[in-house]
Design an enzyme around this catalytic site. Structure first.
Site, PDB file in Angstrom:
ATOM      1  N   LYS A   1       7.797   8.361  17.934  1.00  0.00           N
ATOM      2  CA  LYS A   1       8.813   7.311  18.049  1.00  0.00           C
ATOM      3  C   LYS A   1       9.156   7.035  19.516  1.00  0.00           C
ATOM      4  O   LYS A   1       9.376   5.890  19.905  1.00  0.00           O
ATOM      5  CB  LYS A   1      10.050   7.714  17.253  1.00  0.00           C
ATOM      6  CG  LYS A   1       9.778   7.725  15.741  1.00  0.00           C
ATOM      7  CD  LYS A   1      10.848   8.479  14.964  1.00  0.00           C
ATOM      8  CE  LYS A   1      10.569   8.443  13.466  1.00  0.00           C
ATOM      9  NZ  LYS A   1      11.442   9.391  12.715  1.00  0.00           N
TER      10      LYS A   1
ATOM     11  N   ILE B   1      17.763   1.365  10.945  1.00  0.00           N
ATOM     12  CA  ILE B   1      18.444   0.865  12.140  1.00  0.00           C
ATOM     13  C   ILE B   1      17.570  -0.125  12.883  1.00  0.00           C
ATOM     14  O   ILE B   1      16.450   0.197  13.257  1.00  0.00           O
ATOM     15  CB  ILE B   1      18.789   2.026  13.098  1.00  0.00           C
ATOM     16  CG1 ILE B   1      19.452   3.174  12.341  1.00  0.00           C
ATOM     17  CG2 ILE B   1      19.665   1.535  14.228  1.00  0.00           C
ATOM     18  CD1 ILE B   1      19.634   4.427  13.182  1.00  0.00           C
TER      19      ILE B   1
ATOM     20  N   LEU C   1       0.858  -1.190   0.000  1.00  0.00           N
ATOM     21  CA  LEU C   1       0.000   0.000   0.000  1.00  0.00           C
ATOM     22  C   LEU C   1       0.890   1.233   0.000  1.00  0.00           C
ATOM     23  O   LEU C   1       1.585   1.497   0.972  1.00  0.00           O
ATOM     24  CB  LEU C   1      -0.900   0.007   1.241  1.00  0.00           C
ATOM     25  CG  LEU C   1      -1.678  -1.279   1.560  1.00  0.00           C
ATOM     26  CD1 LEU C   1      -2.584  -1.072   2.776  1.00  0.00           C
ATOM     27  CD2 LEU C   1      -2.504  -1.719   0.354  1.00  0.00           C
TER      28      LEU C   1
ATOM     29  N   ASP D   1       7.002  14.093  15.394  1.00  0.00           N
ATOM     30  CA  ASP D   1       7.524  12.845  14.830  1.00  0.00           C
ATOM     31  C   ASP D   1       8.365  12.103  15.873  1.00  0.00           C
ATOM     32  O   ASP D   1       8.206  10.896  16.081  1.00  0.00           O
ATOM     33  CB  ASP D   1       8.354  13.171  13.580  1.00  0.00           C
ATOM     34  CG  ASP D   1       9.074  11.964  13.019  1.00  0.00           C
ATOM     35  OD1 ASP D   1       8.432  11.191  12.289  1.00  0.00           O
ATOM     36  OD2 ASP D   1      10.270  11.787  13.327  1.00  0.00           O
TER      37      ASP D   1
ATOM     38  N   LEU E   1       3.131   3.982  -2.951  1.00  0.00           N
ATOM     39  CA  LEU E   1       4.241   3.884  -3.904  1.00  0.00           C
ATOM     40  C   LEU E   1       5.023   5.200  -3.926  1.00  0.00           C
ATOM     41  O   LEU E   1       5.323   5.771  -4.964  1.00  0.00           O
ATOM     42  CB  LEU E   1       3.703   3.526  -5.303  1.00  0.00           C
ATOM     43  CG  LEU E   1       4.707   3.041  -6.345  1.00  0.00           C
ATOM     44  CD1 LEU E   1       5.412   1.768  -5.908  1.00  0.00           C
ATOM     45  CD2 LEU E   1       4.023   2.809  -7.702  1.00  0.00           C
ATOM     46  N   GLY E   2       5.319   5.709  -2.733  1.00  0.00           N
ATOM     47  CA  GLY E   2       6.194   6.871  -2.610  1.00  0.00           C
ATOM     48  C   GLY E   2       7.644   6.416  -2.593  1.00  0.00           C
ATOM     49  O   GLY E   2       7.986   5.390  -3.177  1.00  0.00           O
TER      50      GLY E   2
END
Lengths: 437, 437
Positions: free
Chosen positions: B205, B136, B11, B201, B13-14
């Site tokens: 994380k 990573i 899902l 962001d 396609l960048g």
């Protein structure tokens, strides 16, 4: 949580075994929650019984074979080390349906094929994260995280003893013998340090890393190996003068096949030797007893993994992580990845390996020496990157750093230099990490 | 190798999706060998059809829902991002027995519980290595390698955009606006950089990392967050003067419970803010778009993982590693570890968090200022580590670096300083990484 208990046997009660047992007993509620069933220690095999081992006496046994064969043991943790009787014990365990967690690099470097087949046939797990770089996750990242990528290169500092000695030589200017004595007195080197200082330990780890990275079986005998016992204070000083330090590196490379050579396929180079490492390289700052492994993969780019490479606690951490994986598989079904050797790449000789050289020689200080030396390099198709000349008490020293060339061409060049009239001695020849580009 | 095909749907396609599809198609023999069955791409969901997407047109579809529901799809790879329609698509996939691999940190930070339950109920996998720190391996090491250890702390540079900007400010002395503009022109920052520069962001994380590290569900809303948009060139210069640089850190800590406090249990602190990092700290040298995560665990000690944190190739590497794991489980049985939240630790407020402060103030240059300032710190039970005073054109600047103290005490101290007669302004307040011991 209604699952039956998972029985665990631990073979060996040294630094690592003691920590494994201590943590397993003190954090039993965490292990039960993480696995989905209680982990119960059935016994610990030791060489000789005695009090004050930190383990209830009724758990200790000198009958390792009997412990491994017990019906209520599901997973065997091996932290004895060496080849026999461990190889037989592990094979017995696997053949009787028990998963095995081991930290034994020497055994794996030579017998992974046999052990992995036994595990596969019995549909059980063989985990060995602790065999390479202590606490640092390297085996699982190579086998799982990078399973969808193409690894091109693994370069690591994987032996703490030699790294401690080389770090000390670099920091203090001390020579090899003094630094080794120092490492011994601090417990970083064993009474017989041969396995560490001559690179055997690192070569076993290189074999394991190369096998995983390139899906090809590589054994310790396939790894070209040089130790650090010939490294001098002068080598470190000379390295420093060109912006480098010296590290014992375990290197595993996929070398691109040459279109002009018969099969033209990529092949594997696995090698261990002391090398100059530029101070700007991430491995240059890995000091003392620490380990680090750099992995270069096509899509991922360069990764580095860093941490403590030895010691009871760090090694126990890896062993217990594997134990949880093996136990989860016993509870939930499934198993860890099998040995992967499908690529079956050729393992090439050191002579065909592209590398760089740092050549240190004593010369007579007169016009024409440099041009004669340069001509020898040129004659063997070896391109020079840096030349540094210094006056000394007895003449002059000349250091030449080359660009990448075949190891065989570099060897031939050095042999030719030794016959040149004004070159009194080629004092040291070391390889250098990096392409220099 | 007699296993049926494993059908894969992608899902998006960048940058990432294109690399996933390219590698999957170009290395199909490797994937088959590593999985034990062929991985077959059934389709790629895109927003709009068009030629030249690098994928055969008959594989493209705008009907993501239909693709996810296809009977011949076993694993869904989600690299679209955002919450909806992705959340619904992933739930549909999981509920219909398909394993899911996602790189979607925003979704996971808020909906891991819902997604993990759906995966568990359907006995399928939910893998998300690519959601944190790109290439990573961090998720797998925390969930598996360290599953037998007790993680005390995770500190990471997990956002490449802000790290690029702060590295540039440190290297060139440029201010924030210019460095942001520079990052934009190089493609390191988006047109609307809010999610990156304001720390959203990194907070997502941090939530994921804290959940894994402490076996406790932590969502983005639980993470204390400050961005870097208020950081000035003067902050960087001041940091440098005390041997530090400034990094946006994602920090997850198990804070020991205090015996004098009601429940006395360990609790979790999760936070994101720009902090001074001593140049001797391994994170200080992580520059540009690179990421690094330091994990401190009881037995393992300090580990560091370093590499590229974003970009099509690096993220695809993690996605494909997860895809191989999910596919191996489909072929060989078993599944990856479930979400682990058994510890259920309390998530504490920022005010209760122990940290260090670096306080920069402009003062009137006269006798008694320093003692008045020091008295305020002392009054709030905050111990001073370093004081640096410098004459400026308009008076003097005073920098105070504290020892560890409660955030609330530090806040109260700063509020009091602002009311002191000879303190003209508290120009900046930054936290500092490390215990200072």
């Amino acid at each position: 949580m209604a699952h039956r208990e998972i029985g665990v046997a631990v073979l060996g009660l040294g630094n690592v075994g003691s920590e494994v047992v201590r943590i397993l007993r003190s954090a039993s509620a965490d292990f039960e929650a993480r696995v989905g069933a209680p982990l119960v220690l059935r016994g610990v095999a030791v060489r000789s019984l005695g009090p004050d081992r930190g383990v209830p006496e009724d758990l200790l046994t000198t009958d390792a074979q009997g412990l491994v064969e017990r019906d209520d043991v599901d997973i065997v943790v091996e932290v004895i080390g060496g080849i026999e009787p461990v190889r037989t014990l592990i094979l017995t365990a696997l053949q009787s349906g028990k998963s095995v967690v081991t930290a034994n690099k020497a055994l794996l470097a030579d017998y992974t094929g046999e052990l992995a087949s036994a595990a596969k046939n019995a549909d059980v797990d063989l985990y060995f994260e602790a065999a390479v770089a202590g606490a640092i996750p390297v085996v699982r990242p190579l086998m799982q995280s990078l399973a969808g990528d193409r690894v091109d290169r693994v370069v690591g500092i994987v032996n703490g003893t030699t790294n401690y000695i080389l770090s000390a030589m670099d920091a203090t200017g001390a020579d090899y013998a003094d630094s080794l004595a120092d490492a011994r007195s601090l417990g970083y080197a064993e009474a017989d340090p041969t396995a560490d200082v001559e690179g055997y330990d690192a070569a076993a780890k290189a074999a394991i890393l190369a096998s995983l990275a390139f899906h090809t079986r590589v054994t310790a005998a396939d790894v070209y190996r040089e130790g650090i016992s010939a490294i001098t204070a002068a080598d470190l000083a000379s390295a420093r003068a060109v912006g480098c330090t010296v590290k014992l590196l375990a290197m595993c490379e996929r070398v691109p096949g040459r279109p002009d050579v018969a099969d033209g396929e990529d092949w594997v180079s696995a090698r261990v030797y002391p090398a100059l490492v530029p101070l700007t390289h991430p491995l240059a700052n890995v000091d003392g007893a620490f380990n680090a492994v750099v992995v270069e993969a096509e899509a991922a780019g360069r990764l580095m993994f860093y941490g403590q490479g030895a010691g009871g606690g760090p090694t126990a951490s890896s062993v217990l992580g594997d134990l949880v994986s093996a136990a989860r598989n016993k509870v939930h079904g499934g198993k860890g990845p099998d040995e992967s050797t499908y690529a079956g790449l050729r393992i090439g000789p050191m002579g065909d390996t592209p590398t760089r050289y740092h050549v240190f020689m004593e010369v007579t200080d007169r016009v024409g020496v440099l041009s004669a030396v340069a001509a020898e390099f040129s004659k063997h198709d070896v391109s020079i990157s840096v030349v540094r000349q210094e006056d000394t008490e007895v003449g002059a020293s000349l250091v030449v750093v080359t660009h990448m060339a075949l190891e065989s061409a570099l060897r031939d060049t050095v042999a030719a230099l030794e016959n040149l009239e004004y070159v009194n001695a080629v004092t040291s020849v070391l390889r250098m990490e990096g392409t220099g580009e």
